[in-house]
Design a protein around this motif. Structure first.
Motif, PDB file in Angstrom:
ATOM      1  N   ALA A  16      53.325   0.989  16.720  1.00 39.32           N
ATOM      2  CA  ALA A  16      54.592   1.093  17.454  1.00 39.32           C
ATOM      3  C   ALA A  16      54.536   2.328  18.350  1.00 39.32           C
ATOM      4  CB  ALA A  16      55.764   1.170  16.488  1.00 39.32           C
ATOM      5  N   THR A  17      53.616   2.308  19.317  1.00 45.24           N
ATOM      6  CA  THR A  17      53.469   3.485  20.177  1.00 45.24           C
ATOM      7  C   THR A  17      54.755   3.795  20.935  1.00 45.24           C
ATOM      8  OG1 THR A  17      52.429   2.116  21.869  1.00 45.24           O
ATOM      9  CG2 THR A  17      50.958   3.322  20.387  1.00 45.24           C
ATOM     10  N   ASN A  18      55.572   2.775  21.200  1.00 45.65           N
ATOM     11  CA  ASN A  18      56.929   2.983  21.714  1.00 45.65           C
ATOM     12  C   ASN A  18      57.863   2.542  20.592  1.00 45.65           C
ATOM     13  OD1 ASN A  18      59.507   2.737  22.845  1.00 45.65           O
ATOM     14  ND2 ASN A  18      58.667   2.346  24.882  1.00 45.65           N
ATOM     15  N   LEU A  19      58.153   3.467  19.693  1.00 43.60           N
ATOM     16  CA  LEU A  19      58.882   3.131  18.471  1.00 43.60           C
ATOM     17  C   LEU A  19      60.267   2.552  18.747  1.00 43.60           C
ATOM     18  CD1 LEU A  19      58.681   3.118  15.391  1.00 43.60           C
ATOM     19  CD2 LEU A  19      59.622   5.433  15.398  1.00 43.60           C
ATOM     20  N   ILE A  20      60.966   3.069  19.728  1.00 42.44           N
ATOM     21  CA  ILE A  20      62.325   2.584  20.006  1.00 42.44           C
ATOM     22  C   ILE A  20      62.304   1.121  20.434  1.00 42.44           C
ATOM     23  CG2 ILE A  20      64.328   2.840  21.524  1.00 42.44           C
ATOM     24  CD1 ILE A  20      63.735   5.896  21.484  1.00 42.44           C
ATOM     25  N   LYS A  21      61.453   0.785  21.418  1.00 44.97           N
ATOM     26  CA  LYS A  21      61.395  -0.604  21.888  1.00 44.97           C
ATOM     27  C   LYS A  21      60.840  -1.542  20.817  1.00 44.97           C
ATOM     28  CE  LYS A  21      61.270   0.070  26.827  1.00 44.97           C
ATOM     29  NZ  LYS A  21      60.565  -0.211  28.083  1.00 44.97           N
ATOM     30  N   THR A  22      59.832  -1.072  20.070  1.00 46.69           N
ATOM     31  CA  THR A  22      59.259  -1.910  19.016  1.00 46.69           C
ATOM     32  C   THR A  22      60.290  -2.173  17.928  1.00 46.69           C
ATOM     33  OG1 THR A  22      57.108  -0.884  19.487  1.00 46.69           O
ATOM     34  CG2 THR A  22      57.279  -2.191  17.473  1.00 46.69           C
ATOM     35  N   LYS A  23      61.042  -1.155  17.541  1.00 43.85           N
ATOM     36  CA  LYS A  23      62.098  -1.313  16.527  1.00 43.85           C
ATOM     37  C   LYS A  23      63.160  -2.301  17.020  1.00 43.85           C
ATOM     38  CE  LYS A  23      65.308   1.760  16.124  1.00 43.85           C
ATOM     39  NZ  LYS A  23      66.092   2.974  15.856  1.00 43.85           N
ATOM     40  N   GLU A  24      63.564  -2.181  18.272  1.00 45.23           N
ATOM     41  CA  GLU A  24      64.559  -3.104  18.822  1.00 45.23           C
ATOM     42  C   GLU A  24      64.051  -4.537  18.763  1.00 45.23           C
ATOM     43  OE1 GLU A  24      65.324  -1.588  22.753  1.00 45.23           O
ATOM     44  OE2 GLU A  24      66.552   0.072  21.999  1.00 45.23           O
ATOM     45  N   ASP A  37      64.676   4.419   8.882  1.00 45.74           N
ATOM     46  CA  ASP A  37      64.586   4.590  10.333  1.00 45.74           C
ATOM     47  C   ASP A  37      64.462   6.073  10.673  1.00 45.74           C
ATOM     48  OD1 ASP A  37      64.773   4.458  13.073  1.00 45.74           O
ATOM     49  OD2 ASP A  37      66.623   3.288  13.102  1.00 45.74           O
ATOM     50  N   GLU A  38      63.221   6.515  10.854  1.00 47.90           N
ATOM     51  CA  GLU A  38      62.932   7.902  11.200  1.00 47.90           C
ATOM     52  C   GLU A  38      61.987   7.917  12.405  1.00 47.90           C
ATOM     53  OE1 GLU A  38      64.267  10.597   9.916  1.00 47.90           O
ATOM     54  OE2 GLU A  38      65.386   9.541   8.348  1.00 47.90           O
ATOM     55  N   PRO A  39      61.883   9.056  13.109  1.00 45.96           N
ATOM     56  CA  PRO A  39      61.006   9.122  14.289  1.00 45.96           C
ATOM     57  C   PRO A  39      59.525   8.898  13.980  1.00 45.96           C
ATOM     58  CG  PRO A  39      62.505  11.000  14.233  1.00 45.96           C
ATOM     59  CD  PRO A  39      62.662  10.280  12.927  1.00 45.96           C
ATOM     60  N   TYR A  40      59.130   9.006  12.719  1.00 48.09           N
ATOM     61  CA  TYR A  40      57.727   8.860  12.332  1.00 48.09           C
ATOM     62  C   TYR A  40      57.420   7.531  11.650  1.00 48.09           C
ATOM     63  CZ  TYR A  40      59.766  10.438   7.935  1.00 48.09           C
ATOM     64  OH  TYR A  40      60.559  10.562   6.819  1.00 48.09           O
ATOM     65  N   TYR A  41      58.461   6.714  11.341  1.00 42.41           N
ATOM     66  CA  TYR A  41      58.236   5.438  10.658  1.00 42.41           C
ATOM     67  C   TYR A  41      59.544   4.662  10.578  1.00 42.41           C
ATOM     68  CZ  TYR A  41      56.736   2.137   7.035  1.00 42.41           C
ATOM     69  OH  TYR A  41      56.419   1.002   6.338  1.00 42.41           O
ATOM     70  N   VAL A  42      59.451   3.349  10.779  1.00 37.50           N
ATOM     71  CA  VAL A  42      60.603   2.457  10.602  1.00 37.50           C
ATOM     72  C   VAL A  42      60.170   1.369   9.632  1.00 37.50           C
ATOM     73  CG1 VAL A  42      62.128   0.790  11.729  1.00 37.50           C
ATOM     74  CG2 VAL A  42      61.549   2.922  12.898  1.00 37.50           C
ATOM     75  N   GLY A  43      61.007   1.119   8.616  1.00 37.28           N
ATOM     76  CA  GLY A  43      60.667   0.121   7.614  1.00 37.28           C
ATOM     77  C   GLY A  43      61.727  -0.956   7.491  1.00 37.28           C
ATOM     78  N   LEU A  53      56.696   0.011  10.922  1.00 38.81           N
ATOM     79  CA  LEU A  53      56.308   0.341  12.295  1.00 38.81           C
ATOM     80  C   LEU A  53      55.926   1.809  12.327  1.00 38.81           C
ATOM     81  CD1 LEU A  53      59.278  -1.403  14.156  1.00 38.81           C
ATOM     82  CD2 LEU A  53      57.018  -2.363  13.633  1.00 38.81           C
ATOM     83  N   ASP A  54      54.712   2.092  12.795  1.00 39.74           N
ATOM     84  CA  ASP A  54      54.191   3.460  12.791  1.00 39.74           C
ATOM     85  C   ASP A  54      53.779   3.854  14.204  1.00 39.74           C
ATOM     86  OD1 ASP A  54      52.697   5.813  12.515  1.00 39.74           O
ATOM     87  OD2 ASP A  54      51.877   5.195  10.584  1.00 39.74           O
ATOM     88  N   PRO A  55      54.414   4.885  14.778  1.00 33.59           N
ATOM     89  CA  PRO A  55      54.079   5.287  16.146  1.00 33.59           C
ATOM     90  C   PRO A  55      52.719   5.982  16.268  1.00 33.59           C
ATOM     91  CG  PRO A  55      55.674   6.803  15.225  1.00 33.59           C
ATOM     92  CD  PRO A  55      55.497   5.683  14.221  1.00 33.59           C
ATOM     93  N   ASP A  56      52.114   6.341  15.151  1.00 34.19           N
ATOM     94  CA  ASP A  56      50.831   7.055  15.189  1.00 34.19           C
ATOM     95  C   ASP A  56      49.618   6.151  15.043  1.00 34.19           C
ATOM     96  OD1 ASP A  56      52.069   9.555  15.534  1.00 34.19           O
ATOM     97  OD2 ASP A  56      52.462   9.683  13.386  1.00 34.19           O
ATOM     98  N   ILE A  57      49.839   4.845  14.900  1.00 35.53           N
ATOM     99  CA  ILE A  57      48.724   3.903  14.804  1.00 35.53           C
ATOM    100  C   ILE A  57      48.518   3.268  16.176  1.00 35.53           C
ATOM    101  CG2 ILE A  57      47.921   1.736  13.796  1.00 35.53           C
ATOM    102  CD1 ILE A  57      49.559   2.356  11.331  1.00 35.53           C
ATOM    103  N   PRO A  58      47.315   3.396  16.744  1.00 37.33           N
ATOM    104  CA  PRO A  58      47.085   2.747  18.038  1.00 37.33           C
ATOM    105  C   PRO A  58      47.025   1.225  17.885  1.00 37.33           C
ATOM    106  CG  PRO A  58      45.057   3.726  17.214  1.00 37.33           C
ATOM    107  CD  PRO A  58      46.157   4.118  16.253  1.00 37.33           C
ATOM    108  N   THR A  59      47.393   0.512  18.943  1.00 41.17           N
ATOM    109  CA  THR A  59      47.341  -0.950  18.920  1.00 41.17           C
ATOM    110  C   THR A  59      45.900  -1.395  19.113  1.00 41.17           C
ATOM    111  OG1 THR A  59      49.551  -1.069  19.865  1.00 41.17           O
ATOM    112  CG2 THR A  59      48.213  -3.065  19.991  1.00 41.17           C
ATOM    113  N   VAL A  60      45.362  -2.033  18.088  1.00 44.91           N
ATOM    114  CA  VAL A  60      44.004  -2.569  18.126  1.00 44.91           C
ATOM    115  C   VAL A  60      44.051  -3.926  17.459  1.00 44.91           C
ATOM    116  CG1 VAL A  60      41.616  -2.284  17.365  1.00 44.91           C
ATOM    117  CG2 VAL A  60      42.969  -0.265  17.962  1.00 44.91           C
TER     118      VAL A  60
END
Length: 122
Positions: A16-24, A37-43, A53-60
């Protein structure tokens, strides 16, 4: 080590490199709000399983696909495509009335869907 064994699925985490849009998007796609729902993880709690959703994991795109259960695969695919998902694999009947397909969310993560009329959590 004789007692060691895999106990079953607990958590699937998506990039979730763009956590806000991915969460939405996942809030709409799943039809539920996140329970964490935190800036470092959404569950999200999806039927007792964690979709994170993790903003620190690259999309691969990996070699595995996690399949999430649906009641009607065609209906759910249509709804997810309307939300911006794209096809990864077409619907396939894999035997005994079980159907599978996979999509890519708008952020490049692969999400599997399975319609299994025989599945029971019993």
């Amino acid at each position: 080590m004789a007692d060691a064994k895999i106990l079953g699925l607990r958590t699937v985490i998506y990039s979730a490199t763009n956590l806000i849009k991915t969460k939405e998007w996942y809030t709409k796609a799943l039809g539920i709000e996140p329970y964490f729902d935190e800036p470092y993880y959404v569950g999200f709690n999806v039927g007792g399983y964690e979709l994170g959703l993790d903003p620190d994991i690259p999309t691969v795109e990996g070699s595995t696909i996690t399949y999430w259960g649906v009641a009607d695969i065609e209906t759910d695919l249509k709804r997810l495509f309307e939300l911006g998902a794209t096809a990864h694999t077409d619907v396939q009947e894999v035997g005994e009335g079980i159907k599978v397909a996979a999509i890519k969310d708008p952020f490049g993560n692969v999400l599997g869907l399975i319609e299994d009329p025989h599945f029971s959590l019993a």
